[in-house]
Design an enzyme around this catalytic site. Structure first.
Site, mmCIF file in Angstrom:
data_model
loop_
_atom_site.group_PDB
_atom_site.id
_atom_site.type_symbol
_atom_site.label_atom_id
_atom_site.label_comp_id
_atom_site.label_asym_id
_atom_site.label_seq_id
_atom_site.Cartn_x
_atom_site.Cartn_y
_atom_site.Cartn_z
ATOM 1 N N PHE A 150 -7.906 -53.805 31.445
ATOM 2 C CA PHE A 150 -9.219 -54.446 31.475
ATOM 3 C C PHE A 150 -9.530 -55.176 32.771
ATOM 4 O O PHE A 150 -10.649 -55.122 33.250
ATOM 5 C CB PHE A 150 -9.334 -55.438 30.300
ATOM 6 C CG PHE A 150 -9.364 -54.755 28.970
ATOM 7 C CD1 PHE A 150 -10.551 -54.274 28.446
ATOM 8 C CD2 PHE A 150 -8.202 -54.583 28.258
ATOM 9 C CE1 PHE A 150 -10.588 -53.628 27.222
ATOM 10 C CE2 PHE A 150 -8.217 -53.946 27.026
ATOM 11 C CZ PHE A 150 -9.410 -53.458 26.509
ATOM 12 N N GLN A 153 -2.758 -55.233 20.660
ATOM 13 C CA GLN A 153 -4.150 -55.553 20.966
ATOM 14 C C GLN A 153 -4.944 -54.282 21.261
ATOM 15 O O GLN A 153 -6.158 -54.333 21.431
ATOM 16 C CB GLN A 153 -4.213 -56.485 22.177
ATOM 17 C CG GLN A 153 -3.539 -57.828 21.953
ATOM 18 C CD GLN A 153 -3.365 -58.616 23.241
ATOM 19 O OE1 GLN A 153 -2.460 -58.348 24.026
ATOM 20 N NE2 GLN A 153 -4.232 -59.585 23.464
ATOM 21 N N ILE A 156 -6.645 -50.467 20.871
ATOM 22 C CA ILE A 156 -7.409 -49.764 19.843
ATOM 23 C C ILE A 156 -7.217 -48.253 19.932
ATOM 24 O O ILE A 156 -7.881 -47.494 19.226
ATOM 25 C CB ILE A 156 -8.918 -50.089 19.969
ATOM 26 C CG1 ILE A 156 -9.472 -49.593 21.310
ATOM 27 C CG2 ILE A 156 -9.161 -51.592 19.803
ATOM 28 C CD1 ILE A 156 -10.997 -49.665 21.408
ATOM 29 N N ASP A 157 -6.294 -47.787 20.783
ATOM 30 C CA ASP A 157 -6.235 -46.365 21.146
ATOM 31 C C ASP A 157 -5.404 -45.477 20.224
ATOM 32 O O ASP A 157 -5.292 -44.278 20.454
ATOM 33 C CB ASP A 157 -5.727 -46.212 22.585
ATOM 34 C CG ASP A 157 -4.403 -46.937 22.826
ATOM 35 O OD1 ASP A 157 -3.553 -46.979 21.905
ATOM 36 O OD2 ASP A 157 -4.215 -47.461 23.946
ATOM 37 N N HIS A 200 -6.946 -55.823 16.956
ATOM 38 C CA HIS A 200 -8.299 -55.624 17.472
ATOM 39 C C HIS A 200 -8.957 -54.390 16.857
ATOM 40 O O HIS A 200 -9.985 -53.924 17.355
ATOM 41 C CB HIS A 200 -8.283 -55.508 18.997
ATOM 42 C CG HIS A 200 -8.013 -56.802 19.683
ATOM 43 N ND1 HIS A 200 -7.778 -56.909 21.046
ATOM 44 C CD2 HIS A 200 -7.933 -58.078 19.212
ATOM 45 C CE1 HIS A 200 -7.554 -58.176 21.364
ATOM 46 N NE2 HIS A 200 -7.650 -58.900 20.273
ATOM 47 N N CYS A 206 -23.510 -48.993 3.763
ATOM 48 C CA CYS A 206 -22.902 -48.391 2.568
ATOM 49 C C CYS A 206 -21.390 -48.248 2.666
ATOM 50 O O CYS A 206 -20.726 -47.908 1.691
ATOM 51 C CB CYS A 206 -23.521 -47.029 2.260
ATOM 52 S SG CYS A 206 -23.039 -45.702 3.398
ATOM 53 N N CYS A 227 -26.798 -42.936 4.253
ATOM 54 C CA CYS A 227 -27.880 -43.883 3.931
ATOM 55 C C CYS A 227 -28.773 -44.228 5.120
ATOM 56 O O CYS A 227 -29.761 -44.937 4.960
ATOM 57 C CB CYS A 227 -27.286 -45.170 3.346
ATOM 58 S SG CYS A 227 -26.467 -46.225 4.577
ATOM 59 N N VAL A 261 6.026 -50.222 32.894
ATOM 60 C CA VAL A 261 6.444 -50.475 31.514
ATOM 61 C C VAL A 261 7.111 -49.259 30.884
ATOM 62 O O VAL A 261 8.058 -49.402 30.100
ATOM 63 C CB VAL A 261 5.260 -50.941 30.639
ATOM 64 C CG1 VAL A 261 4.784 -52.310 31.069
ATOM 65 C CG2 VAL A 261 4.123 -49.930 30.639
#
Length: 253
Positions: free
Chosen positions: A40, A107, A109-110, A125, A136, A160, A241
């Site tokens: 980020f 953290q 979302i992948d 997250h 709905c 909907c 990493v």
């Protein structure tokens, strides 16, 4: 996985994990960078380097201007959909299989921890795995979301006609209560928290290592750049990493 040569620090981390009985991993955006997903805050390349997140990723933008929101998130979801786990994800899955960590608090979302084989994954997250209608509750898998967009480029429920929102935590939203409760319980009970690829600067998740320390546990960090916990950590590795964690697994073999 190509065998990696362990440095003295990696060998020390292997020793800490071997002695631990209740270790847990906490991961941030840096763990997915080797998979081709930008973090980020890195200057020039980070996701927020050229855009103000409050202008595209805040819940108020989704509610006020869903076209603008989706103009940012739709291509990002499409880009994330074909990414593959890297050696860091695979190493953490292997540590869980060996019983050396109890699970992964992430953290991210992948979905890449799950794709690598990690089973106890707490996604604080949320995840791009699904998007849901706010009226709905109909859920759409990642492969289905693209079919919900209308001519304006806004995701609309086919059942909907209500607004469809990704099941991720946006700025201005609270983190999922159940996920945070699970993460807190793991952090408080951990005798070692392995923090990977996170600046540990975004709260409330950034407070989890402090819970481990307050309950008598230790913290080890594998990430580039400084964190608020560097001085309190038992050790810190600052290499790539994926290479560091691959070497860790080899050192434990």
């Amino acid at each position: 996985m190509e065998r990696q040569v362990a440095t003295g620090e990696v060998a020390r981390l292997a020793e800490l994990l071997g002695q631990s009985r209740r270790a847990v991993a906490l991961t941030g955006a840096g763990v997915s960078v080797p998979s081709g997903i930008p973090d980020f805050r890195t200057p020039e390349t980070g996701l927020w380097a050229k855009v103000d997140p409050m202008e595209v990723a805040h819940i108020s933008v989704f509610e006020r201007d869903p076209k603008r929101f989706w103009s940012y998130y739709r291509p990002r979801f499409q880009a994330l959909g074909d990414k593959e786990p890297n050696r860091a994800h695979e190493a953490l899955a292997e540590l869980e299989r060996r019983g050396l960590i109890q699970g992964v608090i992430t953290q991210n979302i992948d979905r890449l921890h799950r794709a690598a084989g990690s089973e106890n994954v707490i996604e604080v997250h949320g995840s791009i795995e699904t998007s849901s209608c706010l009226e709905c509750g109909t859920a759409y898998g990642l492969e289905e979301v693209d079919g919900t967009f209308d001519g304006r480029g806004v995701a609309i429920c086919g059942e909907c006609g209500g607004p469809v929102k990704p099941d991720v935590v946006l700025f201005g939203e609270l983190l999922p209560e159940e996920a945070m409760a699970q993460a807190t319980e793991l952090a408080e009970g951990a005798d070692l928290m392995l923090c990977v690829g996170s600046s540990l600067a975004v709260h409330p998740v950034a407070g989890l290592p402090q819970l481990t320390l307050e309950h008598g546990g230790s913290v080890a960090i594998v990430t580039k750049g400084g964190t608020p916990y560097d001085r309190a950590a038992e050790l810190k590795l600052e290499g790539e990493v994926d290479a560091e964690l691959a070497a860790l697994v080899d050192a434990l073999s």
